[in-house]
Scaffold this active site. Sequence first.
Site, mmCIF file in Angstrom:
data_model
loop_
_atom_site.group_PDB
_atom_site.id
_atom_site.type_symbol
_atom_site.label_atom_id
_atom_site.label_comp_id
_atom_site.label_asym_id
_atom_site.label_seq_id
_atom_site.Cartn_x
_atom_site.Cartn_y
_atom_site.Cartn_z
ATOM 1 N N GLU A 195 0.904 -1.211 -0.105
ATOM 2 C CA GLU A 195 0.094 -0.095 -0.002
ATOM 3 C C GLU A 195 0.775 1.454 -0.108
ATOM 4 O O GLU A 195 0.502 2.278 -0.521
ATOM 5 C CB GLU A 195 -0.958 -0.289 1.203
ATOM 6 C CG GLU A 195 -1.949 -1.293 1.296
ATOM 7 C CD GLU A 195 -3.219 -1.138 0.239
ATOM 8 O OE1 GLU A 195 -3.188 -0.178 -0.594
ATOM 9 O OE2 GLU A 195 -4.134 -2.121 0.428
ATOM 10 N N LYS A 237 -3.001 10.191 1.089
ATOM 11 C CA LYS A 237 -4.435 9.606 1.202
ATOM 12 C C LYS A 237 -5.238 10.819 1.723
ATOM 13 O O LYS A 237 -6.340 10.950 1.248
ATOM 14 C CB LYS A 237 -4.274 8.588 2.153
ATOM 15 C CG LYS A 237 -6.033 7.885 2.158
ATOM 16 C CD LYS A 237 -5.872 6.402 2.619
ATOM 17 C CE LYS A 237 -7.407 6.111 2.571
ATOM 18 N NZ LYS A 237 -7.682 4.880 2.823
ATOM 19 N N ARG A 251 -11.498 9.276 -5.371
ATOM 20 C CA ARG A 251 -10.889 8.361 -4.373
ATOM 21 C C ARG A 251 -10.549 7.013 -5.179
ATOM 22 O O ARG A 251 -9.651 6.469 -4.556
ATOM 23 C CB ARG A 251 -12.078 8.408 -3.317
ATOM 24 C CG ARG A 251 -11.189 7.495 -2.091
ATOM 25 C CD ARG A 251 -12.135 7.885 -0.891
ATOM 26 N NE ARG A 251 -11.487 6.765 0.279
ATOM 27 C CZ ARG A 251 -11.721 6.829 1.360
ATOM 28 N NH1 ARG A 251 -12.696 7.630 1.829
ATOM 29 N NH2 ARG A 251 -11.422 5.867 2.288
HETATM 30 P P1 NAD Z 1 -5.128 -7.816 9.305
HETATM 31 O O1 NAD Z 1 -5.781 -6.880 10.328
HETATM 32 O O2 NAD Z 1 -5.611 -9.162 9.343
HETATM 33 O O3 NAD Z 1 -3.656 -7.840 10.501
HETATM 34 C C1 NAD Z 1 -2.667 -8.651 9.868
HETATM 35 C C2 NAD Z 1 -2.300 -9.697 11.063
HETATM 36 O O4 NAD Z 1 -1.196 -9.069 11.872
HETATM 37 C C3 NAD Z 1 -3.438 -10.454 11.989
HETATM 38 O O5 NAD Z 1 -3.048 -11.627 12.297
HETATM 39 C C4 NAD Z 1 -3.175 -9.407 13.303
HETATM 40 O O6 NAD Z 1 -3.511 -9.986 14.385
HETATM 41 C C5 NAD Z 1 -1.658 -8.969 13.297
HETATM 42 N N1 NAD Z 1 -1.220 -7.881 13.962
HETATM 43 C C6 NAD Z 1 -1.796 -6.798 13.885
HETATM 44 N N2 NAD Z 1 -0.922 -5.973 14.409
HETATM 45 C C7 NAD Z 1 0.103 -6.662 14.863
HETATM 46 C C8 NAD Z 1 1.273 -6.318 15.659
HETATM 47 N N3 NAD Z 1 1.785 -5.078 15.915
HETATM 48 N N4 NAD Z 1 2.335 -7.254 15.902
HETATM 49 C C9 NAD Z 1 1.964 -8.662 15.618
HETATM 50 N N5 NAD Z 1 0.911 -9.045 14.847
HETATM 51 C C10 NAD Z 1 0.000 -8.071 14.537
HETATM 52 O O7 NAD Z 1 -4.545 -7.183 8.176
HETATM 53 P P2 NAD Z 1 -4.117 -5.672 7.716
HETATM 54 O O8 NAD Z 1 -3.179 -6.167 6.459
HETATM 55 O O9 NAD Z 1 -3.756 -5.059 8.725
HETATM 56 O O10 NAD Z 1 -5.657 -5.303 7.249
HETATM 57 C C11 NAD Z 1 -6.184 -5.976 6.028
HETATM 58 C C12 NAD Z 1 -7.613 -5.471 5.940
HETATM 59 O O11 NAD Z 1 -7.762 -4.101 5.968
HETATM 60 C C13 NAD Z 1 -8.446 -6.153 4.769
HETATM 61 O O12 NAD Z 1 -9.785 -6.644 5.471
HETATM 62 C C14 NAD Z 1 -8.670 -5.035 3.968
HETATM 63 O O13 NAD Z 1 -9.858 -5.328 3.345
HETATM 64 C C15 NAD Z 1 -8.693 -3.942 4.999
HETATM 65 N N6 NAD Z 1 -8.486 -2.513 4.313
HETATM 66 C C16 NAD Z 1 -9.217 -1.620 4.470
HETATM 67 C C17 NAD Z 1 -8.912 -0.285 3.845
HETATM 68 C C18 NAD Z 1 -9.856 0.873 4.016
HETATM 69 O O14 NAD Z 1 -9.815 1.685 3.734
HETATM 70 N N7 NAD Z 1 -10.666 0.827 5.026
HETATM 71 C C19 NAD Z 1 -7.898 0.004 3.132
HETATM 72 C C20 NAD Z 1 -7.001 -1.106 2.878
HETATM 73 C C21 NAD Z 1 -7.401 -2.351 3.597
HETATM 74 N N1 GLY Z 2 -8.203 1.913 0.484
HETATM 75 C C1 GLY Z 2 -8.937 2.832 -0.327
HETATM 76 C C2 GLY Z 2 -9.925 3.790 0.016
HETATM 77 O O1 GLY Z 2 -9.278 4.153 1.196
HETATM 78 O O2 GLY Z 2 -10.337 4.546 -0.512
#
Ligand code: NAD
Ligand code: GLY
Length: 374
Positions: A195, A237, A251
């Site tokens: 990202e 962003k 966006r």
């Molecule tokens: P996640 O939330 O699953 O976290 C990844 C893993 O890391 C998990 O197992 C978590 O428990 C662990 N973890 C978190 N913090 C930790 C730390 N400090 N130390 C050790 N382990 C830790 O995944 P992610 O990559 O953070 O997020 C992915 C999600 O975000 C997806 O569901 C995606 O759709 C969403 N997303 C949303 C947006 C938005 O704009 N809202 C943008 C991008 C992604």
């Molecule tokens: N991750 C894409 C958005 O926030 O629009």
Amino acid sequence: MQSSPDISSRSAAQVQINLGERSYPIVIGGALLADPATFAGLPRAAQALIVTNTTVAPLYASTLKAALQAHFTMVHIVELPDGEAHKTWETLNLIFDTLLAHACDRKTVLFALGGGVVGDMTGFAAASYMRGVPFVQVPTTLLAQVDSSVGGKTAINHPLGKNMIGAFYQPLRVVCDLDTLKTLPPRELSAGLAEVIKYGPIADMAFLDWIESSIDALMARDATALAKAIQRSCEIKADVVGQDERESGLRAILNFGHTFGHAIEAGMGYGAWLHGEAVGCGMVMAAELSRRLGLVNADFVARLRALIGKAGLPVVGPKLSTQDNAGRYLALMRVDKKAEAGEIRFVVIDGPGRAAVRGAPDALVREVIDACCV
Ligand code: NAD
Ligand code: GLY
């Protein structure tokens, strides 16, 4: 607009997201979680609820709880099961169960402590509990610090499509404590870098140059490099979201690589590929589509592919079907939120540092998928 945390005496950086009365700061620095001053200036309430998961809770929940106890009489914690596969109605209900069991009123402040999964679900719970309660994002993954905690997209998954049920709902504040990244598994660090890399080709080629020259430092978790990557990512962003909060146009460029990526995530089964891994590979595919549309040259695609590979991310797409792989990708991509009247809309690179959203003939997309998948 909420007043800001007291960070004057510390070396934290702030990026402001400007959305009128829904404006808020993103605070980036070390040792923020344990410091009560980080959470000063939030609305006064008797109760707070930390929403976290079974992996993050043992690492950081008690530290955050101690800091919050300076501001709230009662601080509760709910631990959700960990993983994308749990981003569901059933898990969301655990948050509501906890809020109701403690008779939490509509002033209760929710704190999302975790990665994007916890952040997206907590935000959706905050948007809907008693028709809306305040919440704060405390992202602990790189991906969440540079993307998901910022901008107010909240959601859960549906078996037929990712992030299909949700709301736009802005947090009061985002707190990115760099120290939490020390415990992040290497695969998750790489997923976050996907990202970060995204922001270069869509908006800032100088940032892409900097990421290329800093990739070793970023992979080694150098705090200065990570702080700069997070700050610049959040600035880009914030600029985009400030212009188009509800994604009526601009966006959508933040979804570079996501159309192919979401197909990979859904096609492989949520959780098999990390979101960031799917986005990394999806960016290679979207860049290749841009090349075949005559918008960028082969050197640009090769450059992006090399950087994504150096970040420890996959650059070759998985086969989603042994029968008609491209057809399976196309079917999954038609469920994408950008699709209009069944036409898939792709974020393409319209020259380095500039993105556009457009359709493409199925035959051309099939060629891209065939060329990019093993
Ligand atoms: P996640 O939330 O699953 O976290 C990844 C893993 O890391 C998990 O197992 C978590 O428990 C662990 N973890 C978190 N913090 C930790 C730390 N400090 N130390 C050790 N382990 C830790 O995944 P992610 O990559 O953070 O997020 C992915 C999600 O975000 C997806 O569901 C995606 O759709 C969403 N997303 C949303 C947006 C938005 O704009 N809202 C943008 C991008 C992604
Ligand atoms: N991750 C894409 C958005 O926030 O629009």
